[in-house]
Scaffold this motif. Structure first.
Motif, short mmCIF file in Angstrom:
data_model
loop_
_atom_site.label_atom_id
_atom_site.label_comp_id
_atom_site.label_asym_id
_atom_site.label_seq_id
_atom_site.Cartn_x
_atom_site.Cartn_y
_atom_site.Cartn_z
N PRO A 39 45.30 33.21 48.76
CA PRO A 39 44.06 33.83 48.30
C PRO A 39 42.83 33.36 49.07
O PRO A 39 41.97 32.65 48.56
CB PRO A 39 43.99 33.41 46.82
N VAL A 40 42.73 33.79 50.31
CA VAL A 40 41.59 33.46 51.16
C VAL A 40 40.49 34.49 50.94
O VAL A 40 40.75 35.71 51.02
CB VAL A 40 42.01 33.44 52.64
N PRO A 41 39.26 34.07 50.61
CA PRO A 41 38.18 35.05 50.41
C PRO A 41 38.02 35.97 51.61
O PRO A 41 38.04 35.54 52.76
CB PRO A 41 36.94 34.16 50.24
N ILE A 63 39.19 37.71 33.69
CA ILE A 63 38.28 38.83 33.95
C ILE A 63 37.12 38.82 32.96
O ILE A 63 35.95 38.98 33.35
CB ILE A 63 39.06 40.16 33.87
N VAL A 64 37.42 38.63 31.69
CA VAL A 64 36.37 38.63 30.67
C VAL A 64 35.40 37.47 30.89
O VAL A 64 34.18 37.62 30.79
CB VAL A 64 36.99 38.56 29.25
N GLN A 105 46.52 35.72 30.82
CA GLN A 105 45.61 34.80 31.50
C GLN A 105 44.65 35.55 32.42
O GLN A 105 43.48 35.21 32.55
CB GLN A 105 46.42 33.76 32.29
N THR A 106 45.16 36.59 33.08
CA THR A 106 44.32 37.34 34.02
C THR A 106 43.22 38.09 33.28
O THR A 106 42.07 38.15 33.74
CB THR A 106 45.18 38.31 34.84
N ALA A 146 36.88 37.96 44.15
CA ALA A 146 38.14 38.68 44.38
C ALA A 146 39.28 37.71 44.63
O ALA A 146 40.40 37.92 44.15
CB ALA A 146 37.97 39.64 45.55
N SER A 147 39.04 36.64 45.38
CA SER A 147 40.10 35.69 45.67
C SER A 147 40.51 34.91 44.43
O SER A 147 41.71 34.63 44.22
CB SER A 147 39.69 34.73 46.79
N ARG A 148 39.55 34.58 43.58
CA ARG A 148 39.90 33.88 42.34
C ARG A 148 40.68 34.80 41.40
O ARG A 148 41.63 34.36 40.74
CB ARG A 148 38.63 33.36 41.65
N LEU A 149 40.29 36.07 41.34
CA LEU A 149 41.04 37.03 40.54
C LEU A 149 42.46 37.16 41.06
O LEU A 149 43.43 37.17 40.27
CB LEU A 149 40.34 38.39 40.58
N TYR A 150 42.61 37.25 42.36
CA TYR A 150 43.94 37.38 42.95
C TYR A 150 44.80 36.17 42.60
O TYR A 150 45.99 36.31 42.27
CB TYR A 150 43.84 37.55 44.46
N LEU A 151 44.21 34.98 42.68
CA LEU A 151 44.97 33.77 42.38
C LEU A 151 45.46 33.77 40.94
O LEU A 151 46.62 33.43 40.67
CB LEU A 151 44.12 32.53 42.65
#
Length: 228
Positions: free
Chosen positions: A27-29, A220-221, A215-216, A45-50
């Motif tokens: 998950p590289v930004p 997001i929330v 968890q995802t 976006a990278s944190r969401l992907y992780l």
């Protein structure tokens, strides 16, 4: 979320039977979830992907099948993040080539049937996965369609990787062309009920509504509520 330890599966390459290959990127930004930037920043976006990747791994492990991480990025990062899980590098110039290489490598190692899944479907219902696997007893291939015209999982009874050739990846025609290719090749293709991935902002909103306890969805929330 705690890191996944699945040391019992570390010998997958010496075992026969069904296996799941999970396609994952480090998950590289700026290199993941780019269709969501904007409105998300590259870091968001990278944190969401992780989060989605971690939860996808946990969910697929819950299916009770050996899991191999088919990774793009630094092997050491994946080894640290998912200790004990087998790692297989993605090889190829496009997604079709990478999928072909992965399928051939897993079959050559003695596995089969082989299922390939993406890393952005954190609430994939396990009954759909098990249905797809069961249908490989009588069909050459099986998919869990995605509502955007692609698929979130594909399974193969044998390494008929021609099914991945000349597919318009990242388009709404992936499944349509896959169906055409299977007919041209004389393959039987089973389709389960469709499911969702996380490509657009509306997909994030639907996940929160559909599976608020994941968890995802909680991430997001917490982190992206202002965008919903």
């Amino acid at each position: 979320m705690d890191k996944v330890d699945n040391s019992a599966n570390s010998c997958i390459f010496s075992h026969s039977g069904p296996v799941i290959g999970l396609f994952a990127k480090q998950p590289v930004p700026g290199q993941v979830k780019t269709r969501l930037t904007p409105p998300l920043t590259a870091d968001q976006a990278s944190r969401l992907y992780l989060e989605a990747l971690r939860e996808s791994v946990s969910r697929l492990l819950a299916a009770g099948l050996p899991l191999v991480i088919c990774y793009a990025g630094q092997r050491d990062w994946f080894r640290a993040e998912f200790p004990g899980l087998p790692l297989l590098p993605q090889v190829g110039t496009d997604l079709g080539r990478r999928m072909e290489h992965t399928v051939r490598a897993l079959f050559a190692a003695g596995a089969g049937p082989v299922l390939l899944a993406g890393s952005d479907c954190p609430d994939l219902p396990l009954p759909l996965l098990k249905q797809a696997l069961k249908q490989l007893h009588d069909n050459d291939a099986a998919v869990i369609p995605c509502r955007d015209g692609g698929y979130v999982l594909v399974g193969m009874r044998r390494p008929t990787t021609e099914l991945f050739a000349d597919i318009p990846w990242s388009s709404s025609r992936v499944l349509e062309v896959t169906r055409q290719r299977s007919r041209q090749l004389g393959l039987t293709l089973y389709e389960t009920e469709s499911w969702h991935d996380l490509d657009e902002l509306a997909d994030l909103q639907r996940l929160v509504t559909r599976s608020p306890d994941t968890q995802t969805a909680r991430h997001i929330v917490k982190e992206l509520e202002a965008l919903l």
